[in-house]
Enzyme design. Sequence first.
Site, PDB file in Angstrom:
ATOM      1  N   TYR A 178      -2.232  -6.547  -3.615  1.00  0.00           N
ATOM      2  CA  TYR A 178      -1.300  -6.393  -2.490  1.00  0.00           C
ATOM      3  C   TYR A 178      -0.987  -7.779  -1.916  1.00  0.00           C
ATOM      4  CZ  TYR A 178      -3.473  -1.888  -3.194  1.00  0.00           C
ATOM      5  OH  TYR A 178      -3.961  -0.758  -3.775  1.00  0.00           O
ATOM      6  N   CYS A 180       8.390  30.273 -24.910  1.00  0.00           N
ATOM      7  CA  CYS A 180       7.926  30.760 -23.612  1.00  0.00           C
ATOM      8  C   CYS A 180       7.028  29.721 -22.933  1.00  0.00           C
ATOM      9  CB  CYS A 180       7.137  32.045 -23.825  1.00  0.00           C
ATOM     10  SG  CYS A 180       6.136  32.503 -22.433  1.00  0.00           S
ATOM     11  N   CYS A 181       6.981  29.763 -21.626  1.00  0.00           N
ATOM     12  CA  CYS A 181       6.121  28.894 -20.816  1.00  0.00           C
ATOM     13  C   CYS A 181       6.375  27.428 -21.110  1.00  0.00           C
ATOM     14  CB  CYS A 181       4.644  29.212 -21.002  1.00  0.00           C
ATOM     15  SG  CYS A 181       4.289  30.938 -20.789  1.00  0.00           S
ATOM     16  N   CYS A 217      17.059  25.714  14.309  1.00  0.00           N
ATOM     17  CA  CYS A 217      16.467  26.284  13.089  1.00  0.00           C
ATOM     18  C   CYS A 217      16.180  27.783  13.213  1.00  0.00           C
ATOM     19  CB  CYS A 217      15.141  25.597  12.749  1.00  0.00           C
ATOM     20  SG  CYS A 217      14.913  23.938  13.363  1.00  0.00           S
ATOM     21  N   CYS A 246      15.329  23.182  18.165  1.00  0.00           N
ATOM     22  CA  CYS A 246      14.926  23.967  16.993  1.00  0.00           C
ATOM     23  C   CYS A 246      14.693  25.433  17.337  1.00  0.00           C
ATOM     24  CB  CYS A 246      13.685  23.354  16.359  1.00  0.00           C
ATOM     25  SG  CYS A 246      13.158  24.237  14.898  1.00  0.00           S
ATOM     26  N   CYS A 253      -5.165   3.059  -1.593  1.00  0.00           N
ATOM     27  CA  CYS A 253      -4.823   1.633  -1.447  1.00  0.00           C
ATOM     28  C   CYS A 253      -5.525   1.082  -0.209  1.00  0.00           C
ATOM     29  CB  CYS A 253      -3.323   1.436  -1.266  1.00  0.00           C
ATOM     30  SG  CYS A 253      -2.325   2.162  -2.535  1.00  0.00           S
ATOM     31  N   CYS A 275      -0.776   4.609  -0.513  1.00  0.00           N
ATOM     32  CA  CYS A 275      -1.586   5.813  -0.361  1.00  0.00           C
ATOM     33  C   CYS A 275      -2.928   5.430   0.277  1.00  0.00           C
ATOM     34  CB  CYS A 275      -1.826   6.482  -1.710  1.00  0.00           C
ATOM     35  SG  CYS A 275      -2.720   5.418  -2.841  1.00  0.00           S
ATOM     36  N   MET A 288       0.861  -1.202   0.000  1.00  0.00           N
ATOM     37  CA  MET A 288       0.000   0.000   0.000  1.00  0.00           C
ATOM     38  C   MET A 288       0.889   1.240   0.000  1.00  0.00           C
ATOM     39  SD  MET A 288      -3.115  -0.891   2.630  1.00  0.00           S
ATOM     40  CE  MET A 288      -2.112  -1.124   4.083  1.00  0.00           C
TER      41      MET A 288
HETATM   42  C1  LIG Z   1      22.221  25.003  14.220  1.00  0.00           C
HETATM   43  C2  LIG Z   1      21.092  24.089  13.848  1.00  0.00           C
HETATM   44  C3  LIG Z   1      20.241  24.435  12.825  1.00  0.00           C
HETATM   45  C4  LIG Z   1      19.186  23.609  12.478  1.00  0.00           C
HETATM   46  N1  LIG Z   1      18.373  23.988  11.458  1.00  0.00           N
HETATM   47  C5  LIG Z   1      17.340  23.201  11.095  1.00  0.00           C
HETATM   48  C6  LIG Z   1      16.452  23.615  10.065  1.00  0.00           C
HETATM   49  O1  LIG Z   1      16.597  24.679   9.491  1.00  0.00           O
HETATM   50  N2  LIG Z   1      15.444  22.788   9.726  1.00  0.00           N
HETATM   51  C7  LIG Z   1      15.263  21.585  10.363  1.00  0.00           C
HETATM   52  O2  LIG Z   1      14.345  20.858  10.026  1.00  0.00           O
HETATM   53  N3  LIG Z   1      16.090  21.173  11.350  1.00  0.00           N
HETATM   54  C8  LIG Z   1      17.109  21.950  11.746  1.00  0.00           C
HETATM   55  N4  LIG Z   1      17.933  21.557  12.757  1.00  0.00           N
HETATM   56  C9  LIG Z   1      17.691  20.247  13.415  1.00  0.00           C
HETATM   57  C10 LIG Z   1      16.510  20.323  14.391  1.00  0.00           C
HETATM   58  O3  LIG Z   1      16.668  21.427  15.239  1.00  0.00           O
HETATM   59  C11 LIG Z   1      16.418  19.029  15.198  1.00  0.00           C
HETATM   60  O4  LIG Z   1      16.378  17.928  14.304  1.00  0.00           O
HETATM   61  C12 LIG Z   1      15.170  18.969  16.070  1.00  0.00           C
HETATM   62  O5  LIG Z   1      15.033  20.142  16.821  1.00  0.00           O
HETATM   63  C13 LIG Z   1      15.238  17.747  16.991  1.00  0.00           C
HETATM   64  O6  LIG Z   1      14.109  17.699  17.815  1.00  0.00           O
HETATM   65  P1  LIG Z   1      14.013  16.645  19.020  1.00  0.00           P
HETATM   66  O7  LIG Z   1      12.686  16.856  19.632  1.00  0.00           O
HETATM   67  O8  LIG Z   1      14.371  15.302  18.541  1.00  0.00           O
HETATM   68  O9  LIG Z   1      15.158  17.059  20.034  1.00  0.00           O
HETATM   69  P2  LIG Z   1      15.355  18.410  20.843  1.00  0.00           P
HETATM   70  O10 LIG Z   1      14.623  19.534  20.253  1.00  0.00           O
HETATM   71  O11 LIG Z   1      16.817  18.551  21.024  1.00  0.00           O
HETATM   72  O12 LIG Z   1      14.651  18.115  22.246  1.00  0.00           O
HETATM   73  C14 LIG Z   1      15.195  17.235  23.167  1.00  0.00           C
HETATM   74  C15 LIG Z   1      14.975  17.788  24.565  1.00  0.00           C
HETATM   75  O13 LIG Z   1      15.211  16.749  25.512  1.00  0.00           O
HETATM   76  C16 LIG Z   1      15.783  17.321  26.683  1.00  0.00           C
HETATM   77  N5  LIG Z   1      16.444  16.253  27.428  1.00  0.00           N
HETATM   78  C17 LIG Z   1      17.583  15.584  27.109  1.00  0.00           C
HETATM   79  N6  LIG Z   1      17.838  14.642  28.046  1.00  0.00           N
HETATM   80  C18 LIG Z   1      16.842  14.728  28.966  1.00  0.00           C
HETATM   81  C19 LIG Z   1      16.554  14.016  30.166  1.00  0.00           C
HETATM   82  N7  LIG Z   1      17.311  13.025  30.583  1.00  0.00           N
HETATM   83  N8  LIG Z   1      15.454  14.364  30.862  1.00  0.00           N
HETATM   84  C20 LIG Z   1      14.639  15.368  30.439  1.00  0.00           C
HETATM   85  N9  LIG Z   1      14.878  16.072  29.314  1.00  0.00           N
HETATM   86  C21 LIG Z   1      15.961  15.751  28.583  1.00  0.00           C
HETATM   87  C22 LIG Z   1      16.732  18.361  26.097  1.00  0.00           C
HETATM   88  O14 LIG Z   1      17.022  19.344  27.067  1.00  0.00           O
HETATM   89  C23 LIG Z   1      15.940  18.915  24.922  1.00  0.00           C
HETATM   90  O15 LIG Z   1      15.210  20.063  25.258  1.00  0.00           O
HETATM   91  C24 LIG Z   1      18.990  22.376  13.164  1.00  0.00           C
HETATM   92  C25 LIG Z   1      19.843  22.018  14.213  1.00  0.00           C
HETATM   93  C26 LIG Z   1      20.880  22.853  14.557  1.00  0.00           C
HETATM   94  C27 LIG Z   1      21.778  22.467  15.698  1.00  0.00           C
END
Ligand SMILES: Cc1cc2nc3c(=O)[nH]c(=O)nc-3n(C[C@H](O)[C@H](O)[C@H](O)COP(=O)(O)OP(=O)(O)OC[C@H]3O[C@@H](n4cnc5c(N)ncnc54)[C@H](O)[C@@H]3O)c2cc1C
Length: 559
Positions: A68, A556-557, A139, A134, A19, A16, A14
Site C-alpha cells: 500500500y 442443465c445447471c 419508497c 422514504c 487489508c 477490505c 486498502m
Molecule cells: C416516490 C419516491 C420513491 C422512492 N423509492 C425509493 C426506493 O424504492 N428505494 C430507495 O432506496 N430510495 C427511494 N427513494 C429515495 C429515498 O426516499 C430518499 O433517497 C431518502 O428517503 C432520503 O433520505 P434523507 O434522510 O436524505 O432525506 P429525507 O428522508 O427527505 O429527510 C429529510 C427530513 O428533513 C426535514 N427538514 C428539511 N428541512 C428542515 C429544516 N430546516 N429543519 C428541520 N427539518 C428539516 C424534512 O422535513 C424531512 O423529513 C424514493 C423517493 C421518492 C420520492
Amino acid sequence: MGSTNKVELDIEGMSCEDCALHVEKALQGIPGVKSARVPGWESGRAVLTLSDAVEAGILEQTVREAGYTATIVEDPVTMDEEQGQSLTPGTEGNDSQDLMVIGAGSAGFAAAIRAAELGFRVTMVEAGTIGGTCVNVGCVPSKTLIRSVEQVHRAGSSPFRGVSTRTERLDWKEVINQKDELVARLRGSKYTDVLSAYPQITYLAGRARLVGGNNVEVDGRTYQPRRIILATGASPWVPSIPGLEGLDYLTSTTAMESIEVPGTLIVVGANAVGLEMAQLFVRAGSDVTLVELEERIAPNEDEEASSSLRTYLVAEGIRVETGFRSERVEKTTIGVVLHGTQQKRSVLIEAERLLVATGRRPNTEGLGLEPAGIQTGPKGEVLVDENLKTSNPSVYAAGDVTGRDMFVYVAAYAGALASDNALGGKRRVYDTAHIPRVIFTDPQMAAAGLTEEQARSSGHEVRVTVLPMDQVPQALAARDMRGMVKLVADRETDRLLGAHIVAPPAGEMIQVAVMALRFGLKIQDLRDTMFPYLTGVEAIKLAALTFEKDIAKLSCCAG
Ligand SMILES: Cc1cc2nc3c(=O)[nH]c(=O)nc-3n(C[C@H](O)[C@H](O)[C@H](O)COP(=O)(O)OP(=O)(O)OC[C@H]3O[C@@H](n4cnc5c(N)ncnc54)[C@H](O)[C@@H]3O)c2cc1C
C-alpha cells in the site's frame, strides 16, 4: 518526527478489512511502534503511538512493502486513541448538546443512532413528518402501490395454458387507504418507537436554521451544539415550463395521495420515479403518455438495458416519447395540453392530469448555510468532502441534501458515516463504488458499477456480454422471459466492472453483482461459484459463462 509520539498515516490502496489488518500488523512489527491501529479499511488511515523517535521513512517503507502507499498526516484530527473519539461526550446536566441532527429522515436517524451508540447526546430536529421521504412519500408508499396493481395485472394475464385467469377489480380508494395504514404502521415502528430505545436522543419538532458559527435557531430558541449534521433531504423539483405555475399538476407525492385514477395522464420525466409512476397508473387504468427530454428512458443507465425496458413498457400500452422538449402547458376543458418539440416537429399531448417527475432538489433554501460558511453547488446541494464534512469543519451533511446517490440505504450509510467522522474521530471515506440502483418497474431494472460507456471512457479496455432472459431456466419455467443481463468486465484483469439487469426479480439479482464489485471478484470467480438451479440469479452465472462459451452448448445447471 521530533518528540511527537502520536502519528497518523494516510494509507492508499486498502479495499477490505483484511487489508486493514495487514497494514496494522506490518506497522506493529516496527521497533519503536508501541501501537498501530487502522480504524476500518474505509478510513484510509492508521493511527500510531511511538515509544521512541521513528523515522517517517521507515513507516512509509513498511507500508509500501505490505503493498500500500502511506503518507504522514501533517495536521491530524486530534483522536483520542483510547476511546476512539475526537470529542468527549458531554456530561449530564450540561445544557449544550454534542450533536444536532437537522432532519429526521433516514440519514438523520442513522446519524442520531450512531452518535447515541458512541455515547453522545443528540438533538434531532424535524420540520415536517418524522421519518422523512422514504416511509411517508417515497419508497414505502410507492412500492406497496406498485405491488397492488401488479396483482391485478398478473391475475388478468396468466402465461400458462390451461390456467384460467380472472379479471381482478381494483378499488383504488381502498388501495390508497391500505397504503396509508402501512405507512403509519412503519412510521411508528421504524421511527417514532425506535426513539424510545435511545434516551440520549431528544426529538425536537420545528424548523431549524443556522444563524452563524455553530448556532442553530429552532422556533426562536438558539442552540449551540458542538457538531451539526445536515440531513434535510430533497423535494420534487419542477422545471420552469411556461404555464406550469398556474396549473394543478401532480408530483409523486400528490399522485400517491389522490383517490382518483385519472383517465389520461402525462408523466414528465422518465427516470426512476417517472417510470414507476407511469407503470403504476397504466396498470391502475390510466391512459399514460411518458415524455422524456433525453433520447432514452432511464438515461443514466446502460443503453441496452434502457431499450429493453422501453419495449416492455410500450407493450403494456404506455406511449413513450423521448427526445421531447416540453415548451409550455395550458389548461383545457379536459385538463391540460402539453406543447413540445420532438425532432424539430411541434407535438401536442392532451390529458386530464400532468405528473411532474423531473428529479429532486436538496432542501437547503432558508437553512442559513451562507452565514455558517457552508458552500453549496449549482442545485443547492451541500458540498462535502470524502468524509462528508462541509466547508465548515463542525458541520457534516448526509443523504439527499448532498444532491447525490438519492437512495434510502445510501442516506442511512452516509448518516452513520457522518457521525463516525464528526464525533468518533474517524475519517471514514464515503465510498460509492458499488451502490445498487433499482427501478421498481415490472420487469425491474437494476444496476451496479459502471455502464459499458462509463467503463470505456474511464480508460478500461472492456469485455461485454449480454444474456437474454429467455436463456435462463427460471424464466422459462415461469413463462416470463422478459429482460436481459449485461456484464461489463475489464479485459486485462477479468474483474467485473458493472452489471445491468432487466428482469422481474432484477432488484434481488443485482446483489450478487454488488458483492462481486465490492470484493473485486473476477468473471472467473462468478463462473466457478455455484448458483442454485431455477433461480433468477443463476442468470448472472450463465452470463459469466457466455464470455467463453456459446450458451446453446450448455447443459442443465450451467454445466
Ligand atoms: C416516490 C419516491 C420513491 C422512492 N423509492 C425509493 C426506493 O424504492 N428505494 C430507495 O432506496 N430510495 C427511494 N427513494 C429515495 C429515498 O426516499 C430518499 O433517497 C431518502 O428517503 C432520503 O433520505 P434523507 O434522510 O436524505 O432525506 P429525507 O428522508 O427527505 O429527510 C429529510 C427530513 O428533513 C426535514 N427538514 C428539511 N428541512 C428542515 C429544516 N430546516 N429543519 C428541520 N427539518 C428539516 C424534512 O422535513 C424531512 O423529513 C424514493 C423517493 C421518492 C420520492
